[in-house]
Design a protein around this motif. Structure first.
Motif, PDB file in Angstrom:
ATOM      1  N   GLY A  32       0.883  -1.205   0.003  1.00  0.00           N
ATOM      2  CA  GLY A  32       0.006  -0.022   0.108  1.00  0.00           C
ATOM      3  C   GLY A  32       0.744   1.415   0.223  1.00  0.00           C
ATOM      4  O   GLY A  32       0.579   2.527  -0.651  1.00  0.00           O
ATOM      5  N   LEU A  33       1.919   1.164   0.561  1.00  0.00           N
ATOM      6  CA  LEU A  33       2.709   2.445   0.862  1.00  0.00           C
ATOM      7  C   LEU A  33       3.219   2.488  -0.592  1.00  0.00           C
ATOM      8  O   LEU A  33       3.382   3.518  -1.107  1.00  0.00           O
ATOM      9  CB  LEU A  33       3.882   2.188   1.918  1.00  0.00           C
ATOM     10  N   ILE A  34       3.994   1.624  -1.217  1.00  0.00           N
ATOM     11  CA  ILE A  34       4.678   1.588  -2.612  1.00  0.00           C
ATOM     12  C   ILE A  34       3.637   2.242  -3.792  1.00  0.00           C
ATOM     13  O   ILE A  34       3.850   3.009  -4.319  1.00  0.00           O
ATOM     14  CB  ILE A  34       5.087   0.321  -2.963  1.00  0.00           C
ATOM     15  N   GLY A  35       2.363   1.554  -3.521  1.00  0.00           N
ATOM     16  CA  GLY A  35       1.292   2.021  -4.142  1.00  0.00           C
ATOM     17  C   GLY A  35       0.804   3.226  -4.245  1.00  0.00           C
ATOM     18  O   GLY A  35       0.699   4.161  -5.035  1.00  0.00           O
ATOM     19  N   GLY A  36       0.626   3.691  -2.938  1.00  0.00           N
ATOM     20  CA  GLY A  36       0.469   5.134  -2.850  1.00  0.00           C
ATOM     21  C   GLY A  36       1.661   6.074  -3.329  1.00  0.00           C
ATOM     22  O   GLY A  36       1.240   7.309  -3.833  1.00  0.00           O
ATOM     23  N   ILE A  37       2.854   5.849  -3.022  1.00  0.00           N
ATOM     24  CA  ILE A  37       3.970   6.685  -3.332  1.00  0.00           C
ATOM     25  C   ILE A  37       3.976   6.544  -4.924  1.00  0.00           C
ATOM     26  O   ILE A  37       4.062   7.844  -5.362  1.00  0.00           O
ATOM     27  CB  ILE A  37       4.991   6.203  -2.785  1.00  0.00           C
ATOM     28  N   LEU A  38       3.727   5.792  -5.722  1.00  0.00           N
ATOM     29  CA  LEU A  38       3.691   5.855  -6.975  1.00  0.00           C
ATOM     30  C   LEU A  38       2.559   6.486  -7.540  1.00  0.00           C
ATOM     31  O   LEU A  38       2.951   7.036  -8.604  1.00  0.00           O
ATOM     32  CB  LEU A  38       3.636   4.358  -7.478  1.00  0.00           C
ATOM     33  N   ASN A  39       1.550   6.376  -7.079  1.00  0.00           N
ATOM     34  CA  ASN A  39       0.299   7.124  -7.557  1.00  0.00           C
ATOM     35  C   ASN A  39       0.539   8.472  -7.405  1.00  0.00           C
ATOM     36  O   ASN A  39       0.306   9.393  -8.132  1.00  0.00           O
ATOM     37  CB  ASN A  39      -0.960   6.661  -6.545  1.00  0.00           C
ATOM     38  N   PHE A  40       1.115   8.882  -6.074  1.00  0.00           N
ATOM     39  CA  PHE A  40       1.316  10.370  -5.938  1.00  0.00           C
ATOM     40  C   PHE A  40       2.461  10.894  -7.073  1.00  0.00           C
ATOM     41  O   PHE A  40       2.050  11.942  -7.606  1.00  0.00           O
ATOM     42  CB  PHE A  40       1.993  10.613  -4.611  1.00  0.00           C
ATOM     43  N   GLN A  41       3.251  10.163  -7.060  1.00  0.00           N
ATOM     44  CA  GLN A  41       4.140  10.575  -8.416  1.00  0.00           C
ATOM     45  C   GLN A  41       3.768  10.384  -9.743  1.00  0.00           C
ATOM     46  O   GLN A  41       3.950  11.644 -10.398  1.00  0.00           O
ATOM     47  CB  GLN A  41       5.397   9.603  -8.229  1.00  0.00           C
ATOM     48  N   PHE A  42       3.206   9.626 -10.083  1.00  0.00           N
ATOM     49  CA  PHE A  42       2.385   9.632 -11.510  1.00  0.00           C
ATOM     50  C   PHE A  42       1.455  10.778 -11.529  1.00  0.00           C
ATOM     51  O   PHE A  42       1.422  11.567 -12.480  1.00  0.00           O
ATOM     52  CB  PHE A  42       1.487   8.146 -11.628  1.00  0.00           C
ATOM     53  N   VAL A  43       0.691  11.219 -10.773  1.00  0.00           N
ATOM     54  CA  VAL A  43      -0.498  12.169 -10.726  1.00  0.00           C
ATOM     55  C   VAL A  43       0.301  13.273 -10.756  1.00  0.00           C
ATOM     56  O   VAL A  43      -0.188  14.302 -11.423  1.00  0.00           O
ATOM     57  CB  VAL A  43      -1.729  11.762  -9.563  1.00  0.00           C
TER      58      VAL A  43
END
Length: 181
Positions: A85-96
Protein backbone atom coordinates in the motif's frame (compact mmCIF):
# COMPACT_ATOMS: atom_id res chain seq x y z
CA UNK A 1 1.72 2.04 27.47
CA UNK A 2 -0.90 1.01 24.95
CA UNK A 3 -2.94 -1.97 25.94
CA UNK A 4 -3.61 -4.82 23.59
CA UNK A 5 -7.25 -3.82 23.27
CA UNK A 6 -6.40 -0.22 22.33
CA UNK A 7 -3.96 -1.42 19.68
CA UNK A 8 -6.55 -3.76 18.18
CA UNK A 9 -9.26 -1.06 18.19
CA UNK A 10 -6.88 1.44 16.56
CA UNK A 11 -5.87 -1.13 13.98
CA UNK A 12 -9.50 -1.89 13.20
CA UNK A 13 -10.35 1.81 12.80
CA UNK A 14 -7.34 2.38 10.53
CA UNK A 15 -8.23 -0.69 8.48
CA UNK A 16 -11.78 0.53 7.92
CA UNK A 17 -10.32 3.92 6.95
CA UNK A 18 -8.00 2.18 4.47
CA UNK A 19 -10.96 0.32 2.96
CA UNK A 20 -12.79 3.63 2.54
CA UNK A 21 -9.72 5.27 1.00
CA UNK A 22 -9.30 2.32 -1.35
CA UNK A 23 -12.89 2.44 -2.57
CA UNK A 24 -12.72 6.24 -2.93
CA UNK A 25 -9.46 6.07 -4.85
CA UNK A 26 -10.81 3.39 -7.19
CA UNK A 27 -13.95 5.45 -7.84
CA UNK A 28 -11.93 8.63 -8.36
CA UNK A 29 -9.59 6.81 -10.72
CA UNK A 30 -12.51 5.43 -12.73
CA UNK A 31 -14.00 8.93 -13.03
CA UNK A 32 -10.60 10.28 -14.05
CA UNK A 33 -10.14 7.62 -16.73
CA UNK A 34 -13.58 8.27 -18.20
CA UNK A 35 -12.99 12.05 -18.25
CA UNK A 36 -9.53 11.67 -19.77
CA UNK A 37 -10.88 9.40 -22.52
CA UNK A 38 -13.58 11.99 -23.31
CA UNK A 39 -11.31 15.05 -23.29
CA UNK A 40 -7.82 14.02 -24.34
CA UNK A 41 -5.50 11.17 -25.21
CA UNK A 42 -4.86 8.79 -22.24
CA UNK A 43 -1.45 9.13 -20.62
CA UNK A 44 0.73 6.95 -18.51
CA UNK A 45 -0.45 7.25 -14.93
CA UNK A 46 -4.13 7.96 -15.58
CA UNK A 47 -5.06 4.63 -13.98
CA UNK A 48 -2.66 4.90 -11.03
CA UNK A 49 -5.41 5.98 -8.57
CA UNK A 50 -7.24 2.75 -9.38
CA UNK A 51 -4.19 0.60 -8.68
CA UNK A 52 -3.26 2.39 -5.47
CA UNK A 53 -6.91 2.12 -4.44
CA UNK A 54 -6.73 -1.64 -4.93
CA UNK A 55 -3.60 -1.73 -2.75
CA UNK A 56 -5.32 0.33 -0.03
CA UNK A 57 -8.43 -1.85 -0.22
CA UNK A 58 -6.46 -5.08 0.15
CA UNK A 59 -4.43 -3.54 2.98
CA UNK A 60 -7.62 -2.55 4.80
CA UNK A 61 -9.20 -5.97 4.38
CA UNK A 62 -6.07 -7.71 5.67
CA UNK A 63 -6.06 -5.26 8.59
CA UNK A 64 -9.58 -6.27 9.57
CA UNK A 65 -8.56 -9.92 9.41
CA UNK A 66 -5.45 -9.14 11.48
CA UNK A 67 -7.56 -7.40 14.13
CA UNK A 68 -9.80 -10.48 14.35
CA UNK A 69 -7.12 -13.21 14.14
CA UNK A 70 -3.90 -12.21 15.78
CA UNK A 71 -1.71 -15.04 14.50
CA UNK A 72 1.85 -14.48 13.39
CA UNK A 73 1.21 -15.35 9.76
CA UNK A 74 -1.71 -12.94 9.49
CA UNK A 75 0.41 -10.17 11.01
CA UNK A 76 3.18 -10.85 8.49
CA UNK A 77 0.65 -10.83 5.64
CA UNK A 78 -0.80 -7.56 6.86
CA UNK A 79 2.65 -5.99 7.18
CA UNK A 80 3.42 -7.02 3.60
CA UNK A 81 0.11 -5.51 2.45
CA UNK A 82 0.96 -2.28 4.28
CA UNK A 83 4.27 -2.11 2.45
CA UNK A 84 2.51 -2.73 -0.88
CA UNK A 85 0.00 0.00 0.00
CA UNK A 86 2.86 2.37 0.78
CA UNK A 87 4.55 1.65 -2.52
CA UNK A 88 1.27 1.92 -4.45
CA UNK A 89 0.43 5.23 -2.78
CA UNK A 90 3.86 6.71 -3.42
CA UNK A 91 3.81 5.64 -7.07
CA UNK A 92 0.28 7.01 -7.46
CA UNK A 93 1.34 10.34 -6.01
CA UNK A 94 4.34 10.55 -8.34
CA UNK A 95 2.36 9.61 -11.46
CA UNK A 96 -0.48 12.01 -10.70
CA UNK A 97 1.98 14.79 -9.85
CA UNK A 98 3.56 14.33 -13.27
CA UNK A 99 0.09 14.49 -14.86
CA UNK A 100 -0.69 17.75 -13.06
CA UNK A 101 2.42 19.31 -14.63
CA UNK A 102 1.34 18.22 -18.14
CA UNK A 103 -2.32 19.21 -18.11
CA UNK A 104 -4.45 21.50 -16.02
CA UNK A 105 -7.89 20.46 -17.29
CA UNK A 106 -8.35 17.83 -14.58
CA UNK A 107 -6.49 19.72 -11.85
CA UNK A 108 -9.12 19.29 -9.11
CA UNK A 109 -9.41 15.58 -9.86
CA UNK A 110 -5.65 15.18 -9.68
CA UNK A 111 -5.41 17.09 -6.40
CA UNK A 112 -8.12 14.85 -4.94
CA UNK A 113 -6.23 11.75 -6.12
CA UNK A 114 -2.99 13.02 -4.56
CA UNK A 115 -4.81 13.81 -1.31
CA UNK A 116 -6.26 10.30 -1.15
CA UNK A 117 -2.80 8.89 -1.88
CA UNK A 118 -1.30 10.91 1.00
CA UNK A 119 -4.00 9.74 3.39
CA UNK A 120 -3.50 6.14 2.24
CA UNK A 121 0.26 6.40 2.71
CA UNK A 122 -0.24 7.75 6.22
CA UNK A 123 -2.76 5.03 7.03
CA UNK A 124 -0.45 2.28 5.77
CA UNK A 125 2.44 3.70 7.78
CA UNK A 126 0.40 3.84 10.98
CA UNK A 127 -1.03 0.37 10.33
CA UNK A 128 2.44 -1.11 9.88
CA UNK A 129 3.58 0.52 13.12
CA UNK A 130 0.51 -0.74 15.00
CA UNK A 131 1.09 -4.24 13.63
CA UNK A 132 4.62 -4.18 15.02
CA UNK A 133 3.24 -3.03 18.38
CA UNK A 134 0.62 -5.79 18.31
CA UNK A 135 3.23 -8.41 17.43
CA UNK A 136 5.45 -7.22 20.28
CA UNK A 137 2.49 -7.27 22.65
CA UNK A 138 1.53 -10.81 21.57
CA UNK A 139 5.12 -11.99 21.94
CA UNK A 140 5.29 -10.57 25.45
CA UNK A 141 1.94 -12.17 26.36
CA UNK A 142 3.07 -15.57 25.08
CA UNK A 143 6.37 -15.27 26.98
CA UNK A 144 4.53 -14.49 30.23
CA UNK A 145 2.16 -17.42 29.66
CA UNK A 146 5.08 -19.76 28.99
CA UNK A 147 6.97 -18.54 32.07
CA UNK A 148 3.85 -19.00 34.19
CA UNK A 149 3.33 -22.48 32.77
CA UNK A 150 6.97 -23.46 33.37
CA UNK A 151 6.90 -22.03 36.89
CA UNK A 152 3.67 -23.89 37.63
CA UNK A 153 5.01 -27.20 36.28
CA UNK A 154 8.24 -26.69 38.26
CA UNK A 155 6.24 -26.17 41.47
CA UNK A 156 4.17 -29.29 40.78
CA UNK A 157 7.33 -31.33 40.18
CA UNK A 158 8.87 -30.18 43.48
CA UNK A 159 5.71 -31.08 45.39
CA UNK A 160 5.36 -34.50 43.79
CA UNK A 161 9.04 -35.45 43.88
CA UNK A 162 9.35 -36.22 47.63
CA UNK A 163 6.12 -38.23 47.65
CA UNK A 164 7.18 -40.36 44.67
CA UNK A 165 10.64 -41.14 46.05
CA UNK A 166 9.69 -41.93 49.63
CA UNK A 167 8.12 -45.38 49.21
CA UNK A 168 7.35 -45.22 52.91
CA UNK A 169 10.89 -44.23 53.91
CA UNK A 170 11.23 -40.85 55.63
CA UNK A 171 13.17 -38.20 53.70
CA UNK A 172 14.96 -35.01 54.64
CA UNK A 173 14.89 -32.01 52.30
CA UNK A 174 17.98 -29.78 52.61
CA UNK A 175 18.78 -26.95 50.19
CA UNK A 176 16.48 -28.43 47.59
CA UNK A 177 18.14 -31.88 47.70
CA UNK A 178 16.26 -34.94 48.92
CA UNK A 179 18.09 -37.38 51.19
CA UNK A 180 16.64 -40.76 52.15
CA UNK A 181 17.17 -41.66 55.81
Amino acid sequence: MCTRRKIICSLLVLSVLEIGLGVSSIALGAVGISRVNAEQKPQLGDASPVWSGVCFLICGLCGVICAKKKSGLVMILFSACCICGLIGGILNFQFVRALVKKSSTLYSLHVAAMSLACLGIGGCTLSAWLTCRLASNEQQRMFIEREHSLHHSHEMTEKELPDNLSNGIPQVLQNGNTTVL
